[in-house]
Design a protein around this motif. Structure first.
Motif, PDB file in Angstrom:
ATOM      1  N   ALA A 198     -61.905  58.914   9.885  1.00 16.78           N
ATOM      2  CA  ALA A 198     -61.977  57.539  10.389  1.00 16.78           C
ATOM      3  C   ALA A 198     -63.155  57.328  11.331  1.00 16.78           C
ATOM      4  N   GLY A 199     -63.427  58.324  12.188  1.00 17.17           N
ATOM      5  CA  GLY A 199     -64.492  58.143  13.175  1.00 17.17           C
ATOM      6  C   GLY A 199     -64.195  56.970  14.087  1.00 17.17           C
ATOM      7  N   ARG A 200     -65.174  56.092  14.244  1.00 17.63           N
ATOM      8  CA  ARG A 200     -65.000  54.881  15.071  1.00 17.63           C
ATOM      9  C   ARG A 200     -64.929  53.616  14.220  1.00 17.63           C
ATOM     10  N   SER A 201     -64.620  53.777  12.934  1.00 17.80           N
ATOM     11  CA  SER A 201     -64.556  52.623  12.036  1.00 17.80           C
ATOM     12  C   SER A 201     -63.219  51.906  12.196  1.00 17.80           C
ATOM     13  N   ALA A 202     -63.025  50.903  11.341  1.00 18.89           N
ATOM     14  CA  ALA A 202     -61.772  50.138  11.375  1.00 18.89           C
ATOM     15  C   ALA A 202     -60.573  50.988  10.991  1.00 18.89           C
ATOM     16  N   TRP A 203     -60.829  52.091  10.271  1.00 16.29           N
ATOM     17  CA  TRP A 203     -59.739  52.989   9.884  1.00 16.29           C
ATOM     18  C   TRP A 203     -59.192  53.764  11.080  1.00 16.29           C
ATOM     19  N   ARG A 204     -59.808  53.574  12.245  1.00 16.95           N
ATOM     20  CA  ARG A 204     -59.345  54.283  13.444  1.00 16.95           C
ATOM     21  C   ARG A 204     -57.897  53.924  13.771  1.00 16.95           C
ATOM     22  N   ARG A 205     -57.451  52.749  13.354  1.00 18.73           N
ATOM     23  CA  ARG A 205     -56.067  52.338  13.624  1.00 18.73           C
ATOM     24  C   ARG A 205     -55.073  53.285  12.943  1.00 18.73           C
ATOM     25  N   LEU A 206     -55.460  53.768  11.766  1.00 13.60           N
ATOM     26  CA  LEU A 206     -54.579  54.708  11.078  1.00 13.60           C
ATOM     27  C   LEU A 206     -54.421  55.996  11.877  1.00 13.60           C
ATOM     28  N   TYR A 207     -55.471  56.378  12.595  1.00 15.67           N
ATOM     29  CA  TYR A 207     -55.419  57.588  13.410  1.00 15.67           C
ATOM     30  C   TYR A 207     -54.351  57.478  14.488  1.00 15.67           C
TER      31      TYR A 207
END
Length: 580
Positions: free
Chosen positions: A69-78
């Motif tokens: 995810a890194g700092r992308s929008a997928w960070r929420r999944l983290y």
């Protein structure tokens, strides 16, 4: 040299702060494991150990999602990837799952492959360097944490010994220390080292160069030469390779692929000509592997271990074929393929290796058992004893009972179909149905003379297992491990319808088979027709021969009734002899 302790403390503190910022979910999971581990010990929550086994899996999952995810929008999944640990901790079948192969594959194979794949290193050099960073971080974190733990234990126990301190608090402190070390210190050091070395290249040192160039690679070349010579032998003799060769070919190819990856980091690549052509060199090994696998499966059927061997062999073949092309030969694709394949075989019921193995061995047992008349048309095991003349087919019996031994623990329905009790296993079925001579041949107990021309009315009496024999003062001299008699030596001989025992060069017993059988029938109080119905106590009395001078405890007596209403001795073995 003066050690700047303040500097190292400052670096450690800054590293901890950096880890907390970059890996917050991972650190919270480690803190959760630490607190739960301490509470489990203090409050004796035995059921919590299964829940604690989930933490390493979700730690790897969080780190994988963090990398992807890194700092992308997928960070929420983290931030929510840890949540399934809550319902799984309440799952009633968790303890059983922890002891299953699914847990082993998830933690030992899927988690490392997911971590490697999460870095998305398409370049082979980058992939190998990242894998080495993972490995070095894990090894050093474990090393430093346990060195510190060992020093702490040395101080703790030395202090308590010197000052005579006692109490249960010493054990409590020791348990707290190891819990904090394993669940909190090790993950923290691992993340600190990984974060510090992330993106670093792999550079071989002198030790790695000597190891690969002068030890491992020459051994691989010799091994490859042996395999090629073996293939020449196969072609010349026109025979199939042994089934076990598949394991040898697999071990060679996988070792060579790993060394090929590490060889790229060396400055002096002496054997680059070999590793650059490894796929071509390995193709005959792949053929040998699959021929060996086909032979072994054809002879012995599938088991869960052989299914996993097929999976590993398919991935190995995929890797070798893939690296035939410089364009498509990427370790990342092999890693992703392994992740998908192992996940499928672990979690798709139709592909479960355990189910496939049970089904294959059930069919194997049914096929062999029907040819041996071990089961009837309804599928139930026979009740009458197998005749001694069937010893000529001992290999088929061994295969049948090998399959039965594999199937019974995992298929209770098949057990009921055979008509077996819940506490009855393959060994008990063998003892009940098979003559001792046939069992000896199946288990490989040396050379056994097979007698086919025996009377139909033959009874075999064997010593019960785990028998406890009390010693008696009347028999002070005990002889064990009595070998079969040879000319001019001591030992026991049973043949030509007679029994002879020689000890210390002196014949201490000689009697005919008829005399032996009649004496033991009188001692037991049974008729010949009831010998096959005797219980363990009666069997012990029948096998315990005594006269004024010698007492012999037979392990096995095989007797027969002759047409003239007399008795004969077919065979015998001795457990022990006692002399006055």
């Amino acid at each position: 040299m003066k050690i700047d302790l303040k500097r190292y403390v400052r670096l450690f503190r800054e590293g901890c702060v950096q880890v907390m910022r970059a890996y917050p979910v991972e650190m919270l999971l480690a803190l959760y494991a630490c607190v739960c581990g301490l509470l489990t010990y203090e409050l004796e929550w035995e059921h919590s150990y299964a829940q604690l086994n989930l933490v390493p899996i979700f730690f790897a999952l969080a780190l994988t999602v963090n990398n992807l995810a890194g700092r992308s929008a997928w960070r929420r999944l983290y931030w929510v990837c840890w949540m399934p640990i809550v319902p799984l901790s309440l799952w009633p079948g968790l303890e059983a799952w922890i002891g299953s192969s699914q847990h082993v594959i998830t933690l030992g194979i899927l988690a490392p492959l997911a971590l490697l794949a999460s870095l998305r290193a398409v370049c082979n050099d980058r992939f190998v360097a990242d894998a080495f960073v993972w490995l070095r971080s894990v090894v050093l974190a474990l090393f430093f944490a346990h060195v510190a733990l060992g020093l702490f234990y040395a101080i703790l126990y030395s202090t308590t010994y010197i000052f005579g301190l006692e109490g249960t608090w010493i054990r409590d402190v020791a348990v707290w220390a190891v819990t904090i070390c394993e669940s909190l210190v090790v993950p923290t050091l691992f993340l600190m080292m990984f974060d510090r070395w992330r993106g670093a290249g792999l550079h071989g040192n002198r030790l790695l160069e000597v190891l690969l160039n002068y030890l491992v690679t020459p051994a691989l070349l010799i091994y490859a030469a042996i395999f090629y010579l073996y293939m020449v032998k196969i072609v010349v003799t026109w025979t199939l390779p042994e089934g076990g060769v598949a394991y040898l070919a697999f071990g060679f190819t996988m070792t060579a692929l790993v060394v090929k990856a590490l060889d790229r980091a060396l400055e002096r690549r002496i054997y680059s000509w070999f590793y650059d052509r490894l796929s071509m060199v390995s193709l005959p090994m792949i053929v040998l592997f699959w021929v060996g696998v086909a032979r072994r499966i054809g002879e012995y059927g599938l088991t869960a271990q052989r299914v996993y061997l097929l999976v590993c062999g398919a991935l190995m073949t995929f890797c070798v074929v893939l690296f035939l092309s410089r364009r498509f030969g990427r370790y990342l694709w092999v890693c992703l393929a392994g992740l998908v394949v192992f996940a499928a075989f672990a979690y798709i019921p139709a592909l479960s290796p355990e189910r496939i193995g049970l089904r294959s061995q059930t069919e194997r047992f049914g096929r062999i058992a029907r040819s041996l008349a071990l089961i009837d048309q309804t599928g139930r095991l026979r009740t009458e004893r197998v005749p001694l003349s069937d010893t000529v087919r001992w290999r088929e019996y061994r295969e049948a009972f090998e399959a039965l031994e594999y199937v019974l623990p995992g298929d209770s329905l098949f057990r009921r179909q055979l008509g077996l009790r819940d506490d009855e296993w393959s060994s008990q079925v063998q003892d009940r149905l098979l003559p001792a001579r046939l069992r000896a041949l199946m288990r490989g107990w040396g050379d056994v003379t097979i007698e086919l021309a025996v009377a139909d009315d033959v009874v075999e009496v064997e010593l019960p297992r785990n028998l406890r024999v009390a010693t008696e003062a009347a028999w002070p001299n005990l002889y064990l491990h009595i070998s079969h008699w040879t000319v001019g030596g001591d030992g026991f001989f049973a043949g030509n319808d007679s029994v002879r025992l020689t000890l210390g060069g002196e014949r201490v017993l000689q009697l005919s088979g008829e005399e032996l059988v009649r004496t033991q029938l009188e001692r037991t109080g049974l008729t010949y027709d009831r010998l096959s119905e005797m219980d363990d106590a009666q069997a012990v009395r029948f096998l315990d021969y005594r006269n004024e001078r010698v007492r012999i405890l037979f392990r096995n007596l095989k007797v027969e009734r002759r047409d003239s209403l007399g008795y004969g001795l077919v065979g015998a073995t001795v457990e022990a002899a006692m002399i006055r």
